[in-house]
Design a protein around this motif. Structure first.
Motif, mmCIF file in Angstrom:
data_model
loop_
_atom_site.group_PDB
_atom_site.id
_atom_site.type_symbol
_atom_site.label_atom_id
_atom_site.label_comp_id
_atom_site.label_asym_id
_atom_site.label_seq_id
_atom_site.Cartn_x
_atom_site.Cartn_y
_atom_site.Cartn_z
ATOM 1 N N GLN A 1 -4.494 18.282 -10.254
ATOM 2 C CA GLN A 1 -3.225 18.235 -10.970
ATOM 3 C C GLN A 1 -2.067 18.110 -9.981
ATOM 4 O O GLN A 1 -1.602 17.012 -9.712
ATOM 5 N N PHE A 2 -1.642 19.216 -9.400
ATOM 6 C CA PHE A 2 -0.603 19.151 -8.387
ATOM 7 C C PHE A 2 -1.264 19.251 -7.017
ATOM 8 O O PHE A 2 -1.970 20.214 -6.732
ATOM 9 N N ASP A 3 -1.035 18.251 -6.176
ATOM 10 C CA ASP A 3 -1.662 18.172 -4.858
ATOM 11 C C ASP A 3 -0.647 18.633 -3.814
ATOM 12 O O ASP A 3 0.186 17.845 -3.359
ATOM 13 N N THR A 4 -0.730 19.898 -3.410
ATOM 14 C CA THR A 4 0.249 20.460 -2.481
ATOM 15 C C THR A 4 0.228 19.780 -1.116
ATOM 16 O O THR A 4 1.288 19.412 -0.590
ATOM 17 N N PRO A 5 -0.941 19.579 -0.473
ATOM 18 C CA PRO A 5 -0.926 18.897 0.824
ATOM 19 C C PRO A 5 -0.300 17.509 0.750
ATOM 20 O O PRO A 5 0.424 17.099 1.667
ATOM 21 N N LEU A 6 -0.553 16.787 -0.337
ATOM 22 C CA LEU A 6 0.049 15.463 -0.492
ATOM 23 C C LEU A 6 1.562 15.579 -0.612
ATOM 24 O O LEU A 6 2.311 14.790 -0.023
ATOM 25 N N ASP A 7 2.034 16.558 -1.363
ATOM 26 C CA ASP A 7 3.473 16.724 -1.531
ATOM 27 C C ASP A 7 4.147 16.995 -0.183
ATOM 28 O O ASP A 7 5.197 16.421 0.128
ATOM 29 N N LEU A 8 3.541 17.849 0.617
ATOM 30 C CA LEU A 8 4.114 18.155 1.925
ATOM 31 C C LEU A 8 4.079 16.930 2.843
ATOM 32 O O LEU A 8 5.015 16.699 3.618
ATOM 33 N N ALA A 9 3.023 16.136 2.736
ATOM 34 C CA ALA A 9 2.919 14.930 3.556
ATOM 35 C C ALA A 9 3.990 13.912 3.185
ATOM 36 O O ALA A 9 4.578 13.260 4.055
ATOM 37 N N VAL A 10 4.239 13.758 1.891
ATOM 38 C CA VAL A 10 5.267 12.819 1.449
ATOM 39 C C VAL A 10 6.648 13.290 1.907
ATOM 40 O O VAL A 10 7.500 12.486 2.312
ATOM 41 N N ARG A 11 6.877 14.585 1.886
ATOM 42 C CA ARG A 11 8.155 15.115 2.356
ATOM 43 C C ARG A 11 8.335 14.876 3.853
ATOM 44 O O ARG A 11 9.446 14.579 4.316
ATOM 45 N N ASP A 12 7.257 14.996 4.602
ATOM 46 C CA ASP A 12 7.340 14.684 6.024
ATOM 47 C C ASP A 12 7.635 13.198 6.226
ATOM 48 O O ASP A 12 8.447 12.819 7.083
ATOM 49 N N TRP A 13 6.997 12.370 5.438
ATOM 50 C CA TRP A 13 7.245 10.922 5.471
ATOM 51 C C TRP A 13 8.712 10.623 5.162
ATOM 52 O O TRP A 13 9.324 9.747 5.773
ATOM 53 N N SER A 14 9.302 11.360 4.241
ATOM 54 C CA SER A 14 10.682 11.095 3.819
ATOM 55 C C SER A 14 11.681 11.311 4.955
ATOM 56 O O SER A 14 12.798 10.782 4.906
ATOM 57 N N LEU B 1 0.840 -1.207 0.000
ATOM 58 C CA LEU B 1 0.000 0.000 0.000
ATOM 59 C C LEU B 1 0.871 1.252 0.000
ATOM 60 O O LEU B 1 0.592 2.205 -0.739
ATOM 61 N N LEU B 2 1.926 1.260 0.799
ATOM 62 C CA LEU B 2 2.820 2.420 0.838
ATOM 63 C C LEU B 2 3.486 2.630 -0.518
ATOM 64 O O LEU B 2 3.659 3.773 -0.962
ATOM 65 N N ASP B 3 3.847 1.545 -1.185
ATOM 66 C CA ASP B 3 4.405 1.667 -2.535
ATOM 67 C C ASP B 3 3.391 2.306 -3.479
ATOM 68 O O ASP B 3 3.745 3.127 -4.326
ATOM 69 N N ALA B 4 2.128 1.935 -3.314
ATOM 70 C CA ALA B 4 1.076 2.490 -4.166
ATOM 71 C C ALA B 4 0.877 3.977 -3.888
ATOM 72 O O ALA B 4 0.613 4.761 -4.810
ATOM 73 N N LEU B 5 1.003 4.387 -2.620
ATOM 74 C CA LEU B 5 0.895 5.798 -2.286
ATOM 75 C C LEU B 5 2.005 6.598 -2.963
ATOM 76 O O LEU B 5 1.758 7.671 -3.532
ATOM 77 N N LEU B 6 3.222 6.086 -2.906
ATOM 78 C CA LEU B 6 4.342 6.776 -3.551
ATOM 79 C C LEU B 6 4.150 6.838 -5.059
ATOM 80 O O LEU B 6 4.422 7.873 -5.689
ATOM 81 N N ALA B 7 3.693 5.740 -5.637
ATOM 82 C CA ALA B 7 3.479 5.716 -7.085
ATOM 83 C C ALA B 7 2.411 6.719 -7.492
ATOM 84 O O ALA B 7 2.539 7.404 -8.521
ATOM 85 N N HIS B 8 1.350 6.823 -6.703
ATOM 86 C CA HIS B 8 0.299 7.805 -7.000
ATOM 87 C C HIS B 8 0.859 9.218 -6.931
ATOM 88 O O HIS B 8 0.578 10.047 -7.801
ATOM 89 N N TRP B 9 1.618 9.511 -5.899
ATOM 90 C CA TRP B 9 2.223 10.840 -5.744
ATOM 91 C C TRP B 9 3.099 11.190 -6.944
ATOM 92 O O TRP B 9 3.014 12.293 -7.490
ATOM 93 N N GLN B 10 3.907 10.238 -7.379
ATOM 94 C CA GLN B 10 4.790 10.508 -8.512
ATOM 95 C C GLN B 10 4.007 10.676 -9.811
ATOM 96 O O GLN B 10 4.339 11.523 -10.643
ATOM 97 N N SER B 11 2.957 9.886 -9.970
ATOM 98 C CA SER B 11 2.201 9.926 -11.225
ATOM 99 C C SER B 11 1.297 11.149 -11.320
ATOM 100 O O SER B 11 0.840 11.493 -12.410
ATOM 101 N N THR B 12 1.024 11.784 -10.186
ATOM 102 C CA THR B 12 0.204 12.997 -10.216
ATOM 103 C C THR B 12 1.072 14.241 -10.109
ATOM 104 O O THR B 12 1.150 15.039 -11.041
ATOM 105 N N ASN B 13 1.757 14.414 -8.989
ATOM 106 C CA ASN B 13 2.487 15.651 -8.751
ATOM 107 C C ASN B 13 3.695 15.826 -9.668
ATOM 108 O O ASN B 13 3.845 16.860 -10.317
ATOM 109 N N THR B 14 4.561 14.849 -9.698
ATOM 110 C CA THR B 14 5.751 14.990 -10.536
ATOM 111 C C THR B 14 5.362 15.042 -12.010
ATOM 112 O O THR B 14 5.869 15.874 -12.768
ATOM 113 N N ARG B 15 4.457 14.205 -12.396
ATOM 114 C CA ARG B 15 4.021 14.200 -13.802
ATOM 115 C C ARG B 15 3.389 15.534 -14.193
ATOM 116 O O ARG B 15 3.640 16.045 -15.300
ATOM 117 N N ALA B 16 2.598 16.129 -13.286
ATOM 118 C CA ALA B 16 1.934 17.397 -13.601
ATOM 119 C C ALA B 16 2.948 18.491 -13.912
ATOM 120 O O ALA B 16 2.807 19.237 -14.887
#
Length: 214
Positions: free
Chosen positions: A105-118, A62-77
């Motif tokens: 398109q670009f999900d700012t709250p998600l991006d910040l959450a992933v950075r906190d996770w990192s 599931l965590l892998d899927a979360l990262l993949a979603h983040w990359q396919s939305t935010n980075t791709r956008a």
């Protein structure tokens, strides 16, 4: 109870993979990665915990899927927007910024959450570093297409990227009307090219249109 008063089942048909992913993303943003636990997600979905395993082998999947979603939305956008055709660099920046703030398109709250996770995971930190590098490279490439020397294009790409993230990370509460009143100066400072009236209007119009879709 389901529509019509019928009791809903608790088997795999009760939820979909997208349901699990959607709720996990919501929890990641609101509670952080520690809140993404299978039992808690099952409670939010009002379903049996066992149904999770019809779609994911384990929590790591599931965590892998979360990262993949983040990359396919935010980075791709950002990468796609930076590569979009434009007549001038100022028009290109206007399009990029509208994509950045637009819905879906670009999900700012998600991006910040992933950075906190990192900060807790070396694997996620590597993914964030790779995505940052790809985004900055794409924006630098945007500048390079309009004739900026490679070194300058790279620096301007970093400046634009860090500028927008500065607003997001600092949680600035400046209203958009105030921010858009500075569009001419923003474009000039970011690109070094004095913007024409139509370029300023394009930035304002595209951003307003994007904000209306939120």
């Amino acid at each position: 109870m389901s529509d019509g008063g019928r009791k809903r089942g608790r088997g795999p048909g009760r939820t979909t993979r997208e349901d699990w992913l959607r709720v996990a993303l919501e929890v990641l943003v609101t509670d952080g990665i520690d809140g993404v636990r299978v039992l808690d997600l099952a409670r939010k979905l009002d379903c049996a915990r066992s149904s999770f395993y019809w779609y994911f082998e384990n929590r790591d999947a599931l965590l892998d899927a979360l990262l993949a979603h983040w990359q396919s939305t935010n980075t791709r956008a950002l990468v796609e927007s930076a590569g979009a055709p434009a007549e001038t660099i100022n028009f290109a920046v206007a399009h990029l910024m509208a994509r950045w703030v637009g819905p879906g398109q670009f999900d700012t709250p998600l991006d910040l959450a992933v950075r906190d996770w990192s900060r807790r995971s070396a694997r996620v930190r590597r993914a964030v570093q790779a995505s940052d590098a790809a985004r900055i490279a794409a924006i630098a490439g945007m500048f390079a297409r309009f004739g900026y020397p490679a070194a300058e294009a790279e620096v301007r790409g970093q400046i634009l990227y860090f500028h927008q993230f500065g607003y997001d990370a600092l949680d600035r509460r400046e209203d958009w009307q105030t921010r858009l009143s500075r569009s001419r100066d923003y474009l000039y400072c970011l690109t070094g090219v004095v913007p024409k009236a139509e370029e300023v209007a394009a930035l304002n119009d595209e951003v307003r249109a994007a904000l209306q879709g939120r």
